[in-house]
Scaffold this active site. Structure first.
Site, PDB file in Angstrom:
ATOM      1  N   GLU A   1       0.832  -1.200   0.000  1.00  0.00           N
ATOM      2  CA  GLU A   1       0.000   0.000   0.000  1.00  0.00           C
ATOM      3  C   GLU A   1       0.866   1.250   0.000  1.00  0.00           C
ATOM      4  O   GLU A   1       0.607   2.208  -0.709  1.00  0.00           O
ATOM      5  CB  GLU A   1      -0.913  -0.012   1.229  1.00  0.00           C
ATOM      6  CG  GLU A   1      -1.872   1.166   1.279  1.00  0.00           C
ATOM      7  CD  GLU A   1      -2.852   1.063   2.449  1.00  0.00           C
ATOM      8  OE1 GLU A   1      -3.045  -0.066   2.972  1.00  0.00           O
ATOM      9  OE2 GLU A   1      -3.395   2.099   2.828  1.00  0.00           O
TER      10      GLU A   1
ATOM     11  N   GLU B   1       4.249  10.316  10.968  1.00  0.00           N
ATOM     12  CA  GLU B   1       4.982  10.098  12.220  1.00  0.00           C
ATOM     13  C   GLU B   1       5.373   8.623  12.360  1.00  0.00           C
ATOM     14  O   GLU B   1       6.475   8.305  12.810  1.00  0.00           O
ATOM     15  CB  GLU B   1       4.134  10.538  13.419  1.00  0.00           C
ATOM     16  CG  GLU B   1       3.946  12.061  13.526  1.00  0.00           C
ATOM     17  CD  GLU B   1       2.947  12.621  12.529  1.00  0.00           C
ATOM     18  OE1 GLU B   1       2.158  11.837  11.951  1.00  0.00           O
ATOM     19  OE2 GLU B   1       2.958  13.841  12.288  1.00  0.00           O
TER      20      GLU B   1
END
Lengths: 391, 378, 391, 378
Positions: free
Chosen positions: C248, C375
């Site tokens: 992905e 993050e």
């Protein structure tokens, strides 16, 4: 304040009479700045004359009490003095870092004897002070401080090593953090003053990437320090140090204020396009966006001064100022180097004044490290101002 | 051509990396500096480059070279960058050799063997102002008898003070901003009326300011055709910019590696500083930036090597991107090292100094970004 | 590969004969893109024809084995097919996210029965899949997954709730992470497939800031899932999920590639100065610096594809690509909005195609959140690639 | 004048803050939007502004106003920003009122009392292109008999579709880029040959596109002097830019506060996300940026209030700085909220939408940075 207008007129008259014409010229080089100290060297006798006259009035430390060598002025009067000096273009008679850091700290924490001994000499520029905080391996982490001061009755015996001691090789006295209790991290630290000529003190300058050596390693080998030289309570030196640091942050935050427009400097270096604009459109845009920040920060500096004056500065605001001021100053010098191109890369030539631009640029890299790193300031803002939770 | 190193290229890197790490690590540069060296590099090392055949990396096999390309030259330059090795490799083995492709047989025969043997240094003289503006050549070459007389100045000529020959971009026709009218001259350094002043730069390298006060050369000194030198200049600049980019990748990677190493070893507040998430994210961002730069350089090298029309654009992207990424690398490097990084004793400061010189050399990120915008029509 | 040149010629001939002329037009709007599924709606019968023909050759999944509905092509042949499609301007017959994510995952982890059941239908575009990873309160933190699947002999009974299920309201089947062991954080998760029409599945679209609803909340109330629908080992679904996520990331990283020069778009919107340059020098400079990054990233994307092809991609490089690609795409849309000025602020007008620019801009803000936040990617780079120590 | 709020100003803030937080918090805006409101604000609320005297904050006491300055107007606008309150306050109580300072007695008497009473909305129509370029006014006003006939277009006129009067910058002489030749006209909205099209914007506010297709006005409609309107336009723009900056400080602070609150409450990987140092440092940096912006706005307000010559420059700094800082605030706000921040259900997205509209209004950071560079001569 009895009558501000009268004070202004008297001040103006006195300055006009007493400030030598040489001391009304803009500062052009390093030795135009008077740092004071036992071994002070004056480029021009007018420097010494001007310092003596101002010190006699107490105007090197305008707001200190007259009994400690200050001018006893109110904040408003001090501001008038400053604006009148600006109007006449009078140079600062004494650029001493300790005046704005150690001075206020002694006023708050010093004994009467300490104030009478040190403040007047500081105000007259007789003593050049250095600061002994950092230690090798400790960096911003004062809690792991290792320099020991053992209690020997009437004196402490100090052993250990400091690093990043600014101008220790030129300094007369040091204010120094030492460990007086090894069982406690923060509460075992004390704040001592001593003469750098005390036996057992030795100093080794550190050469920096700029080629200058403004800092030293400082070694203490059985240095005897009289107990009367302890500032504040035993084992509570951390409070004294923090108070001093907050004043240091204020001074460091102002690095980028009051300078020439970067755009003008760049234009002089790069040249102009047909339409008269700086002939490097991408650099020009980066400078323009930088200048927005620099001018906005200047407003913030003004606000900070006013807030301090009215005792309305939010707690820890000095950390915000220090963080922003030093990061901006670094950016400013990056842009300046970009603008000056290969000329600014010269390191020794007379043309480049001995690589003044490059050395100043490299020097700025320490701004966000000394006096508490940017990371430490961000931690303070996050934890103390924003009250974000601990890990 | 896939955008990753072939086996041969990987082997070359495996040879060059230990060679430079052993023969010319940062302390080699430091030693030269501390000794007040005025040559700017170690002639011994230059000889050893020659022995490995590296000086001929871009020369045809027919000329005794390795017949390789910019990917291979970049492999050498990355290691030069990582070790901050003072060397005329970029100026000579990339710049002068590329320029000599358009030179006469006599010029090639005179200089290629000597470069190959590590016996000659040749450099380009382009800049006339503090900022790189190769589109504005003002140094004049007037026709005089059977040759030309040169009047004007050049600066920021790295290794120019010890070069055996100079290739000088001069104006024989047109006005300052015209492409037509630029002519390239190959000049031996010890001609009359040429003053060479060596300037020590921030990174302790030496660059020359040249004053041509009526330097006379024969028409045989022309490289390529009179008035039509701009193209050769541009091609050589592309080679030099790509090389400087590869060297900056080395400088940036060196600074990054040193910084990561420091983060893993230095403790503060009782913890390894590399365990602080704020520093971790900044280090990770920096790593990502350096990876982009590295890819951009590889792309430029490959397009140059296959003579692709998009090469010039890719080269500018590479130079601008490596300029930005390696600037971040050295700035973060110093900041994360804290006080120790500010000391001359520690190497990280050398990376910052070298980065700035390379970033400025042959145009900085601002210059190339603007140029790309112009090429893209906006 | 026997003979690449022959394969190229045959492919070209086949495409030229079989690709309807309508399918050689550039994609202009959303409904030009074929997503497939049981409820697929075709704007143009040529879309269906083109899909059928390509699916019959196995060329919607060129590198899968022919026995699973793929084309059985080598990587080199697949590249030739792609380049020939590009040459003739053939549209992608089926834009199905699962082809590049779930497909490879089933090829690696699926049972023979699962491959035969799902892959051919996927390749023919008969089934539209959605992904059930995230849960309310869990975000990127899959370890705290709460949807339970209890062992009931021949089936699992699934109860719980998913969030951010893309297009769950249009999907036919779901691949879903469920907790099969509550005593263990990562090792208690399993990877299930099931039909969205199974009783007990319900779906509620989430309205986004862009005004669109591409995501749903999905609820499972005693959903019976046959055991044969477990992919990989019981309690080892985390490995399957990670494998799928890495595919992905590869797809998401490529968001900014292959687009028009931002400078040209901006120039059309802003207009030009007398010298023909974009008439907003600061924006122009910001775009120029952005384009350097975008073009450099394009080179990096190419390199990444080549590295994958030669199995030389460094581990976790997909995280670097995902981080950079999504951040660049966000910047790109910020600059686009800056360039288009007040025109781009319109939200409903025909002139603004229903606020297409603004909605696309807002949509990009999810890029750095979905598929693992920026993050999380930075954590992976720091810990796995740079090997920085844990806290 | 010290750069911090006086006691009176602090008291005003203490009044306005709870008033807006109670009467018009974000859900007030959301309710208007969900109801498909086509007015663009609540007329009831506008009346309540009037009751508090806020509409007259910049009017002289002689005109029934509070006789206060931009610092005070900014206090109101910051709270409008923090609550995303739809209101014609900026356009009317700041923009139109400032413009009417240069208006005729008749114009002032006609409109000031109605504004004061919350019964009229007046707005400026400046922009003609998608980017703010007030230095280029092309809408033409031709002299016809005893008046003028206006031909041309205006756009991005917030509240323009419900305004009772418009103040239009038009060209009566000179060419598009000349300062001389700009004339300001005060026009009632229901004149013939004026088409007003209301457009819903991203933040759900409404702005008008105006078509002047031969709108005829008497010479009494001129505000100030014919051909000499540029100065008044610039002064009014300074007031509006300062006001928009104050509102953006509110928007940015609102987003920051909401984000800090979220960091203190949301857990991930078993920890409060606000304890992650990388997020802490970003939040701290954002806080610092917002503080700079806030100080820049205060400086601009004070210089405007004391009529300082440096006011225009300070205003541009304020608009550019608040544009950049508040953009960072909303971008970090969305990212730190994660998925939930992307949903329409959650308020943080509204902050992003409003920020962009305000940032574009009266010139964005790029425009002002470039303008400042021109003023500074580079």
């Amino acid at each position: 304040m009895s009558n501000p207008e009268r004070f202004r007129q008297e001040t103006r008259a006195w300055l006009d009479t007493n400030c030598p014409p040489e001391m009304r010229q803009p500062v052009r080089s390093k030795d135009d700045v008077v740092l004071g100290g036992r071994r002070a060297v004056y480029k021009d006798p007018a420097q010494q004359l001007w310092l003596d006259r101002m010190a006699e009035k107490g105007w090197t430390a305008p707001e200190w009490p007259r009994s400690y060598g200050g001018g006893g002025l109110s904040p408003e009067e001090a501001k008038i003095l400053q604006s009148e000096m600006g109007r006449l273009g009078c140079r600062n008679p004494l650029s001493s870092f300790s005046l704005s850091t150690l001075g206020p700290t002694l006023l708050k924490y010093g004994t009467e004897e300490q104030k009478r001994e040190h403040l007047p000499r500081m105000a007259r520029g007789e003593i050049f002070w250095c600061q002994g905080y950092s230690e090798p391996g400790a960096g911003s982490d004062l809690a792991s401080l290792a320099t020991r001061a053992e209690d020997h009755g009437d004196h402490f015996l100090v052993n250990g090593q400091k690093i990043w001691t600014s101008d220790a090789d030129k300094a007369d006295w040091i204010y120094c953090l030492v460990r007086t209790d090894t069982s406690n991290k923060h509460n075992g630290i004390s704040f001592l003053l001593f003469d750098m000529e005390t036996p057992g003190v030795s100093v080794k300058p550190i050469r920096l990437i700029s080629g200058y050596s403004p800092f030293c390693e400082t070694f203490f080998d059985n240095v005897k320090v009289p107990k009367k030289n302890l500032v504040g309570e035993l084992n509570k030196g951390w409070d004294v140090a923090k108070y001093l640091l907050s004043h240091e942050r204020e001074s460091l935050s102002d690095l980028s204020a009051g300078q020439l427009s970067l755009g003008q400097i760049a234009k002089r270096a790069v040249g102009t396009e047909a339409d008269g604009r700086l002939d490097d459109p991408v650099l020009r845009a980066r400078i323009a966006l930088f200048e927005v920040r620099a001018l906005a920060f200047r407003a913030m500096s003004e606000r900070f001064v006013d807030e301090l004056k009215h005792e309305r500065a939010p707690p820890h605001q000095a950390s915000v100022m220090k963080y922003l001021g030093t990061e901006l100053n670094k950016q400013r010098h990056e842009l300046m180097m970009d603008a000056e191109g290969s000329d600014a890369l010269e390191w020794e030539s007379d043309r480049s004044r001995g690589g003044a631009n490059a050395r100043a640029w490299l020097r700025t890299k320490a701004n966000s490290i000394e006096g508490g790193t940017s990371e430490v300031q961000l931690n303070i803002i996050a934890k103390r101002i924003l009250q974000l939770p601990g890990a | 051509m896939p955008l990753c190193h072939t086996e041969d290229q990987t082997m070359l890197a495996d040879t060059v990396r230990p060679f430079l790490a052993e023969q010319a690590p940062v302390r080699h540069m430091r030693a030269l500096r501390d000794a007040g060296d005025r040559t700017g590099f170690s002639p011994d090392l230059w000889k050893r480059f020659a022995e490995l055949g590296l000086n001929g990396v871009l020369m045809d096999e027919a000329d005794g070279g390795l017949g390789l390309g910019h990917v291979e030259a970049g492999i050498v330059l990355e290691e030069i960058g990582r070790n901050l090795t003072p060397s005329p490799f970029l100026a000579t083995a990339v710049g002068a050799v590329t320029m000599l492709r358009g030179g006469s047989t006599a010029q090639r025969q005179a200089w290629l063997p000597r470069i190959l043997a590590g016996e000659a240094v040749g450099v380009l003289a382009i800049d006339e102002t503090p900022r790189h503006r190769p589109g504005r050549i003002a140094l004049r070459a007037q026709r005089v008898g059977n040759g030309f007389r040169l009047m004007g100045e050049k600066r920021f000529v790295t290794h120019g003070h010890v070069a055996d020959f100079l290739i000088v971009a001069a104006r024989t026709a047109g006005s300052c901003e015209d492409e037509m009218g630029v002519t390239l001259f190959l000049i031996e350094s010890h001609v009359a009326n040429l003053t060479v002043e060596a300037e020590r730069l921030t990174d302790s390298s030496l660059a020359a300011r040249l004053k041509f006060d009526g330097v006379e050369v024969l028409k045989e000194a022309v490289v390529g055709e009179v008035d039509r030198g701009f193209d050769g200049l541009t091609k050589t600049l592309s080679a030099l910019r790509t090389g400087a980019s590869a060297e900056m990748v080395g400088v940036g990677s060196g600074a990054l590696d040193m910084t990561i190493g420091y983060l893993k070893q230095r403790k503060q507040f009782g913890r390894l500083i590399g365990s602080f998430q704020a520093l971790q994210h900044r280090a990770a961002h920096l790593y990502a930036e350096m990876e982009v730069a590295r890819a951009a350089v590889l792309k430029a090298q490959e397009l140059l090597d296959c003579g692709d029309a998009g090469a010039e654009q890719s080269v500018m992207v590479a130079k601008a991107m490596t300029g930005m990424a390696s600037a971040l690398a050295v700035q973060e490097g110093i900041q994360m090292h804290g006080g120790i990084g500010m000391t001359d004793e520690y190497d990280i400061g050398f990376y910052m100094k070298r980065q700035r010189v390379l970033s400025e050399l042959f145009g900085d990120a601002d210059y190339h970004a603007d140029h790309l915008a112009r090429l893209a029509g906006y």
